[in-house]
Design a protein around this motif. Sequence first.
Motif, mmCIF file in Angstrom:
data_model
loop_
_atom_site.group_PDB
_atom_site.id
_atom_site.type_symbol
_atom_site.label_atom_id
_atom_site.label_comp_id
_atom_site.label_asym_id
_atom_site.label_seq_id
_atom_site.Cartn_x
_atom_site.Cartn_y
_atom_site.Cartn_z
ATOM 1 N N THR A 105 37.843 38.915 37.890
ATOM 2 C CA THR A 105 37.853 40.120 38.721
ATOM 3 C C THR A 105 38.259 39.786 40.154
ATOM 4 O O THR A 105 39.059 40.502 40.775
ATOM 5 N N LEU A 121 41.971 39.140 40.162
ATOM 6 C CA LEU A 121 42.705 40.395 40.008
ATOM 7 C C LEU A 121 42.698 41.200 41.312
ATOM 8 O O LEU A 121 43.715 41.756 41.717
ATOM 9 N N LEU A 122 41.565 41.255 41.989
ATOM 10 C CA LEU A 122 41.487 41.967 43.269
ATOM 11 C C LEU A 122 42.330 41.280 44.345
ATOM 12 O O LEU A 122 42.962 41.949 45.168
ATOM 13 N N THR A 126 34.079 36.339 34.102
ATOM 14 C CA THR A 126 34.425 37.721 34.401
ATOM 15 C C THR A 126 34.494 37.939 35.915
ATOM 16 O O THR A 126 35.397 38.611 36.414
#
Length: 68
Positions: free
Chosen positions: A8, A11-12, A4
Amino acid sequence: MSDTADATAALLAAAAAQQGLGDTLRIVLLVSLVGGVLLAWFLLRGYRTDDTADTGGDGDGTDRGANA
């Protein structure tokens, strides 16, 4: 849990790389507004009536010329 966090972070990073035209459009808008203000000032200053300008009179506000 580390999957996760990695997802994340990925994605950022992808979102940070896709900035798009926001900054460019903001600069274009700002320059357009400043240019419009300067153009209005330049055009409108020719219509200004300046009562204190030297019009060749004797200084009392009347322009009678040199033969008066």
